[in-house]
Structure formats: structure tokens, C-alpha cells
Design an enzyme around this catalytic site. Structure first.
Site, PDB file in Angstrom:
ATOM      1  N   SER A 129     -55.233 -27.610  33.466  1.00  0.00           N
ATOM      2  CA  SER A 129     -54.216 -26.679  33.945  1.00  0.00           C
ATOM      3  C   SER A 129     -53.594 -26.014  32.731  1.00  0.00           C
ATOM      4  CB  SER A 129     -53.157 -27.425  34.763  1.00  0.00           C
ATOM      5  OG  SER A 129     -52.267 -26.500  35.334  1.00  0.00           O
ATOM      6  N   GLU A 130     -53.457 -24.692  32.789  1.00  0.00           N
ATOM      7  CA  GLU A 130     -53.072 -23.917  31.598  1.00  0.00           C
ATOM      8  C   GLU A 130     -51.734 -24.358  30.999  1.00  0.00           C
ATOM      9  OE1 GLU A 130     -52.910 -20.005  33.299  1.00  0.00           O
ATOM     10  OE2 GLU A 130     -50.840 -20.223  33.946  1.00  0.00           O
ATOM     11  N   ASN A 131     -50.874 -24.951  31.830  1.00  0.00           N
ATOM     12  CA  ASN A 131     -49.562 -25.345  31.334  1.00  0.00           C
ATOM     13  C   ASN A 131     -49.583 -26.682  30.593  1.00  0.00           C
ATOM     14  OD1 ASN A 131     -50.096 -26.110  34.113  1.00  0.00           O
ATOM     15  ND2 ASN A 131     -48.086 -27.057  34.127  1.00  0.00           N
ATOM     16  N   SER A 182     -53.718 -25.643  24.766  1.00  0.00           N
ATOM     17  CA  SER A 182     -54.230 -25.363  26.108  1.00  0.00           C
ATOM     18  C   SER A 182     -55.067 -24.086  26.125  1.00  0.00           C
ATOM     19  CB  SER A 182     -53.068 -25.234  27.094  1.00  0.00           C
ATOM     20  OG  SER A 182     -53.576 -25.109  28.398  1.00  0.00           O
TER      21      SER A 182
END
Lengths: 218, 263
Positions: free
Chosen positions: A47-49, A89
Site C-alpha cells: 500500500s502506497e502509504n 514506498s
């Protein structure tokens, strides 16, 4: 034509995600793919976060506002999962470390251009998030979309009329009626939903298609 | 307890470990030769945001509300600085935190990747009324430009955004058969970030996905201000797990935090 439901589409995409792959599922429809990944298959969801090894939604009451996905919904972390900052990320995304990303789309062009972030309509507030990074960075970019818009136009087009997210970045398109690969030789239909014919599909898509078996023979 | 110690607001002295001739006048400007315990902790949120000036560029950590330093933002609203340029992934959620800062009309420009969300009504109204300027940056370019500033790079070539609206008018280059866009660093006068624990040297650890932009923003601001749930004694943080070394942090302020306490 016979059409898959959104859940059937998600199930279809999930079938093609191999064990051991690092995968980012975009916001919206692609998120559903997670529901159909077999539990016994080890797949790393990114997940990008700042999560790797993202798990499913928590039990009611167990939500943590500091453990969310890119869509800002509560999630869990699998045993062995990790947290990291945004620089790392997006290095994972842009640096070609993710095997597969699955994105939604407004339009995909015959050469694999993707438009999925902005309609360009007057008054629309643009928001891009991580879509452009995923489009250029993942080893394979899968798009998941209905073939037709609500008003019946093909979303598979010669050239995108919406602003682009990435140029020539799409590898495969999972639609509700067929699975289509973007190849140097053009668009190749890998699979038709049962009961649909190639001719029917070609009639509604305004760019030339090839059938996979014929393409292989050519 | 922290009020008992002498504390330094803003950057610690440059070269504070260089004391070439103890007893004689040091050569380091701004250092009077004294040797006192470095303490970056401040006793109040008010002290933490002191000196943020009108027109400043302020990075604010967080992804939505996860990692958003809401207490520091409230202190900034009370402090009154205006005409700010804000760097954040989003443009505020609901009516609190960053959204409240926008609503107080303190922000002239926002640099972000994803302003429009289900609960971004404060930003939406300001944007439609032409009362706020938006620089939309793909999220990875936002991160990379912040990192470039922190790492002292003059610019970066990024593949993200090539051939799109967001690269229009920008210099491009083909390197090894791939297309890249020239993007410049984003640096800030101040960064407001949220961490889980900090010590008096400014070392920080974070909590779960609240880490997000905190560590990289800390590197890119002249003055990084961290709100933490708990200030711990020097040495309590395992050096192997410190995420942000104190060199990147100038002020640390402790706040109570229900989320961290519950976890």
C-alpha cells in the site's frame, strides 16, 4: 454480450496473481481483488502509504486510524509485514520492485496509454495520488474496467481523449467481457467470457483486435 | 520536568561537538563556548510553533489524518502565521487539522498529490472560489522532490508523469531508452510531523502507517518540529530502530495521544 459482475472480474484477476508476487491494488474496483486471493497463496500486498504485507479489514471495533490503506480504509498487517516511509514506498513502486499493479481506468489506448486520474472537465478538481508512479513503475500493469462506459462507448480506444496517467504502460486489460493483452503487435484477445464471440467484441471496439491463437500462429 | 532543563529552540549550534581549545574563545559563530546539555524538547505547543512566519513554506506530515500532527496544526492556527505554502499529501479532511488551517484562510498555496476526497469540502470550496493556489504533484514525485531537498540534490529526473499534463512545459531527457522529467526539490522553512516517541536529541520512532511523510519531511525543512506521544530518556530508543536521527529534528513536544496509548 455476456458480462462478468464486478466480483467475478475481481476473481478473474486474482487467478493470475502468482504466489510470491509483490502487488499493489489500486483504489476502487481493484481493491476487490484482495477478496479473491486464495488464503494459502502467499502474496505480498503493498500500500502506497507505507505497508507491505497488508491484510484484510479488521474486525469491527478493531480499527486503528493509523493502520489504513491507500483508500484510507482500516486494514491489518500480516505477520511478517512492515512499515516504511513514503520515500521507500515510492522507490518500491517507481523502481520496478512491484511485480504487478492493478488499476482502474477511464480509457486505455491501443498502444497501452492509460487515462485514469482526471476527466479534464471544467470545474473538476484534479487529484492524481500515486497512479502515475504505479503506471510507470510496476513490472506489469493490469487494468480492470468495464469495456463500455455507462453510455455505451468503448473505453478501449485508438487514442485517449482524457488526460494521460502514463504512456504505453498497460500490459493487460481485464474487462467484463474479455481479457485483452497490449502487445507490440497490437491488442490481443486472450480470453472471452463464455458465450461471447470475437466478432461481437470487435464490433464494439473501435481498434483492431487479434485472437490470441491466431496471433500466436502469425 | 523538561522545563527544568535549559532548552534550545531552533537549530542546535553548528559544530557543537567541535571544541578546539576549551577555555579560549571558540571559532563557531553563535556559540558562546558554554557546554550545556542539548535539549530539543520544548514544554508547550506554543513554544513548538514559535517563529513560524507569514509567507513560510510549511511541510505537514500525514496521509489523510494518519500521521497528521493535529495538535501542532491547532497551535499554528492559534499562533496566527498567514500566507503559508503548505506541503502535504492531501488538502485536509473534514473540518479539523489541516482543513481547519485552510478554513482559517492562512494558506495561499498547497502542494499536494490528492486534494479531492470525499471529505475535502473545505479545500474544494476555497479552490472553486479561487482563494487557494494548487500545485498538483504525483505522490511519488512529491516524495522524491522532498527527499532531493533533504539530500542536497539540485534536481531529479523522474519517469513519473512523463507525457502527461503534469509534466507539460518541463524539461525531459531520454536516459538508457527511457523518458524522464526534470523536477526540482521541495524544501521548507518548517516541517510539522507526528511521531510516537522522541528523546531530547530529537531521535524519533513512529507508529504504523502514521510514519508516511514524516521521516522525509524531517530531512527537508530548516526547522523540523515533531509532536510525540511520549518523550523518553536518552538511550531509551534502541539505536537499531531509530527511524529519524536527531540531526533532522530541531524541536520535540510531547502531547497525550489516545491512539498510541490504546495500542
Amino acid at each position: 454480450m455476456n458480462k462478468l459482475t464486478r466480483d467475478q472480474m475481481a476473481e478473474r484477476v486474482a487467478r493470475d496473481i502468482p504466489e510470491g508476487s509483490y502487488v499493489n491494488l489500486g483504489i476502487g474496483l481493484p481493491t476487490k481483488v484482495a477478496n479473491y486471493l486464495p488464503k494459502e497463496r502467499e502474496i505480498f500486498l503493498h500500500s502506497e502509504n507505507g505497508l507491505l504485507g497488508m491484510g484484510e479489514a479488521p474486525e469491527p471495533g478493531e480499527e486503528d486510524p493509523e493502520l489504513i490503506n491507500a483508500g484510507k480504509e482500516p486494514v491489518t498487517l500480516l505477520e511478517g509485514g512492515s512499515f516504511f516511509h513514503h520515500g521507500d514506498s515510492f522507490a518500491m513502486m517507481r523502481g520496478g520492485h512491484l511485480d504487478i499493479c492493478v488499476l482502474g481506468a477511464f480509457q486505455v489506448s491501443a498502444s497501452g496509454d492509460l487515462a485514469n486520474w482526471h476527466t479534464g472537465a471544467p470545474g473538476a478538481i484534479p487529484a492524481v495520488g500515486g497512479a502515475m508512479d504505479l503506471a510507470v513503475g510496476a513490472k506489469q500493469v493490469f487494468v480492470m474496467m468495464d469495456l463500455l462506459t455507462k453510455t455505451g462507448e468503448s473505453k478501449l480506444v485508438e487514442a485517449c481523449s482524457y488526460p494521460l496517467t502514463g504512456v504505453g504502460c498497460v500490459d493487460r486489460i481485464y474487462t467484463d467481457v474479455a481479457v485483452i493483452d497490449v502487445t507490440p503487435d497490437g491488442l490481443v484477445v486472450r480470453e472471452l467470457v463464455e458465450g461471447n464471440s470475437f466478432d461481437e467484441l470487435q464490433r464494439i471496439v473501435p481498434v483492431p483486435l487479434k485472437m490470441a491463437s491466431l496471433a500466436a500462429a502469425a | 520536568m523538561f522545563g527544568q532543563r535549559p532548552f534550545v529552540i531552533g537549530a542546535a549550534w553548528p559544530g557543537m561537538f567541535i571544541n578546539p581549545s576549551k577555555g579560549s574563545r571558540p571559532l563557531i559563530e553563535g556559540w558562546d563556548g558554554s557546554e550545556t546539555m542539548i535539549d530539543k524538547t520544548v514544554a508547550s505547543l506554543e513554544e513548538a510553533v514559535a517563529g513560524i512566519f507569514d509567507g513560510a513554506t510549511v511541510m505537514i506530515g500525514g496521509f489523510g489524518t494518519a500521521g497528521q500532527p493535529a495538535e501542532l496544526i491547532d497551535a499554528l492556527i492559534a499562533q496566527g502565521a498567514k500566507d503559508l505554502t503548505i506541503v502535504n499529501n492531501n488538502a485536509g479532511n473534514g473540518d479539523i487539522g489541516l482543513a481547519a488551517l485552510l478554513n482559517a484562510r492562512r494558506v495561499k498555496k498547497i502542494i499536494c498529490s490528492f486534494p479531492r476526497q470525499a471529505d475535502s469540502h473545505v479545500f474544494d470550496a476555497l479552490y472553486r472560489a479561487g482563494e487557494i493556489e494548487l500545485e498538483l504533484v504525483p505522490q511519488g514525485n512529491l516524495a522524491a522532490r522532498i527527499q532531493a531537498a533533504g539530500a542536497g540534490l539540485g534536481a531529479i529526473f523522474t519517469p513519473t508523469g512523463y507525457g502527461t499534463l503534469l509534466a507539460e512545459g518541463k524539461e525531459t531527457r531520454e536516459i538508457d531508452g527511457k523518458h524522464y522529467v526534470l523536477e526540482y526539490p521541495i524544501k521548507a522553512d518548517f516541517a510539522l510531523i507526528k511521531a510516537l516517541k522522541g528523546d531530547r536529541w530529537g531521535n524519533l520512532i513512529y507508529r504504523k502507517a502514521a510514519r508516511n511523510f514524516g521521516p522525509i519531511m524531517a530531512t527537508a525543512a530548516a526547522v523540523t518540529i515533531a509532536q510525540v506521544s511520549e518523550i523518553v530518556p536518552l538511550g531509551a530508543l534502541d539505536p537499531e530502530v531509530i527511524v529519524t536521527p536527531g540531526i533532522f529534528v530541531q524541536r520535540v513536544v510531547a502531547i497525550g495521544n489516545a491512539v498510541a496509548q490504546a495500542a
